[in-house]
Design a protein around this motif. Structure first.
Motif, mmCIF file in Angstrom:
data_model
loop_
_atom_site.group_PDB
_atom_site.id
_atom_site.type_symbol
_atom_site.label_atom_id
_atom_site.label_comp_id
_atom_site.label_asym_id
_atom_site.label_seq_id
_atom_site.Cartn_x
_atom_site.Cartn_y
_atom_site.Cartn_z
ATOM 1 N N LEU A 26 44.947 65.596 22.991
ATOM 2 C CA LEU A 26 45.809 65.457 24.165
ATOM 3 C C LEU A 26 47.097 64.721 23.811
ATOM 4 N N GLN A 27 46.989 63.671 23.009
ATOM 5 C CA GLN A 27 48.190 62.933 22.604
ATOM 6 C C GLN A 27 49.102 63.794 21.741
ATOM 7 N N GLU A 28 48.515 64.565 20.843
ATOM 8 C CA GLU A 28 49.326 65.478 20.017
ATOM 9 C C GLU A 28 50.063 66.485 20.884
ATOM 10 N N ASP A 29 49.469 66.808 22.042
ATOM 11 C CA ASP A 29 50.088 67.765 22.956
ATOM 12 C C ASP A 29 51.069 67.089 23.923
ATOM 13 N N GLY A 30 51.218 65.778 23.830
ATOM 14 C CA GLY A 30 52.222 65.107 24.645
ATOM 15 C C GLY A 30 51.711 64.207 25.751
ATOM 16 N N VAL A 31 50.403 64.066 25.907
ATOM 17 C CA VAL A 31 49.858 63.167 26.927
ATOM 18 C C VAL A 31 49.971 61.744 26.398
ATOM 19 N N ALA A 36 46.836 59.697 32.917
ATOM 20 C CA ALA A 36 46.758 61.151 32.729
ATOM 21 C C ALA A 36 45.606 61.494 31.788
ATOM 22 N N ALA A 37 45.510 60.779 30.679
ATOM 23 C CA ALA A 37 44.421 61.022 29.727
ATOM 24 C C ALA A 37 43.072 60.753 30.378
ATOM 25 N N ALA A 38 42.977 59.682 31.153
ATOM 26 C CA ALA A 38 41.719 59.330 31.811
ATOM 27 C C ALA A 38 41.267 60.425 32.770
ATOM 28 N N VAL A 39 42.196 60.999 33.506
ATOM 29 C CA VAL A 39 41.848 62.078 34.446
ATOM 30 C C VAL A 39 41.336 63.304 33.693
ATOM 31 N N THR A 127 54.076 63.682 31.696
ATOM 32 C CA THR A 127 55.055 62.771 32.303
ATOM 33 C C THR A 127 54.395 61.428 32.547
ATOM 34 N N PRO A 128 54.755 60.423 31.766
ATOM 35 C CA PRO A 128 54.145 59.102 31.969
ATOM 36 C C PRO A 128 54.661 58.423 33.230
ATOM 37 N N GLY A 129 53.796 57.572 33.792
ATOM 38 C CA GLY A 129 54.205 56.734 34.901
ATOM 39 C C GLY A 129 54.066 57.340 36.280
ATOM 40 N N LEU A 130 53.499 58.525 36.389
ATOM 41 C CA LEU A 130 53.294 59.115 37.711
ATOM 42 C C LEU A 130 52.140 58.411 38.420
ATOM 43 N N PRO A 131 52.085 58.506 39.741
ATOM 44 C CA PRO A 131 50.927 57.953 40.448
ATOM 45 C C PRO A 131 49.648 58.664 39.995
ATOM 46 N N LYS A 136 45.487 63.617 39.307
ATOM 47 C CA LYS A 136 44.294 64.198 39.942
ATOM 48 C C LYS A 136 44.626 65.555 40.560
ATOM 49 N N ASP A 137 45.750 65.628 41.265
ATOM 50 C CA ASP A 137 46.162 66.895 41.884
ATOM 51 C C ASP A 137 46.398 67.970 40.827
ATOM 52 N N ALA A 138 47.037 67.590 39.733
ATOM 53 C CA ALA A 138 47.287 68.550 38.648
ATOM 54 C C ALA A 138 45.979 69.032 38.048
ATOM 55 N N SER A 139 45.005 68.125 37.937
ATOM 56 C CA SER A 139 43.723 68.537 37.352
ATOM 57 C C SER A 139 43.010 69.539 38.248
ATOM 58 N N PHE A 140 43.123 69.382 39.560
ATOM 59 C CA PHE A 140 42.494 70.358 40.448
ATOM 60 C C PHE A 140 43.200 71.707 40.362
ATOM 61 N N ALA A 141 44.521 71.687 40.315
ATOM 62 C CA ALA A 141 45.278 72.943 40.195
ATOM 63 C C ALA A 141 44.910 73.667 38.904
#
Length: 166
Positions: A26-31, A36-39, A127-131, A136-141
């Motif tokens: 995930l980090q290699e891909d930009g996370v 974000a990683a935790a989700v 994108t770091p620093g998002l709520p 969570k919303d992105a993971s559901f999508a």
């Protein structure tokens, strides 16, 4: 001359080797954001318990290989329990094209970061620093799960286990 730029990394000393491999990909891909990683890690834990051979159609979530699961069940397979025809077939086709094994964490993570559905939300995870709710919303999508289960308590566990180091 010393570099003034710092490179931050996410480390999870209390994670299993498989969780750490996933975190590294995930980090290699930009996370770069630990939320974000935790989700993402929480979703994988909820879906498969980090078992790349988990097959939803076998009871109880027993391990089998990709082809047995694909040919003999209607359930999901692998780390993210890819379920729909296009997604589970996509895993096999991707690995055939790119010479990876759909039964392994490495093959599935290579597919994951290239899968169409993930690419649609990659910019959110990268994108770091998002709520936290944005991730969570992105993971559901991306995953479109039917049962939330323990994924948010798992996310909180990962938030507490992941550290940012320079």
């Amino acid at each position: 001359m010393l570099s003034t730029s710092t490179s931050l990394a996410l480390v999870c000393a209390l994670c299993t080797p498989t969780e750490q491999v996933v975190l590294n990909v995930l980090q290699e891909d930009g996370v770069k954001d630990k939320n974000a990683a935790a989700v993402i890690l929480a979703n994988i834990k909820q879906e498969s318990g980090f078992n790349p051979l988990a097959c939803e159609g076998y009871y109880p979530r027993s391990a089998t290989n990709y082809w047995d699961c694909y040919n003999n069940t209607r359930g999901g397979f692998g780390l993210l329990q890819w379920t729909s025809e296009g997604r589970i077939k996509g895993l096999g086709a991707f690995c055939a094209s790119y010479k990876c094994d759909p039964n392994t964490v490495a093959g599935q993570m290579r597919y994951l970061v290239n899968e169409y559905d993930y690419t649609l939300v990659r910019s959110v995870f990268n994108t770091p620093g998002l709520p936290l709710q944005s991730y969570k919303d992105a993971s559901f999508a991306w995953i479109r799960w039917g049962i939330t289960g323990h994924r948010w308590s798992y996310a909180n566990e990962y938030i507490n286990k992941i550290t940012v180091v320079s």
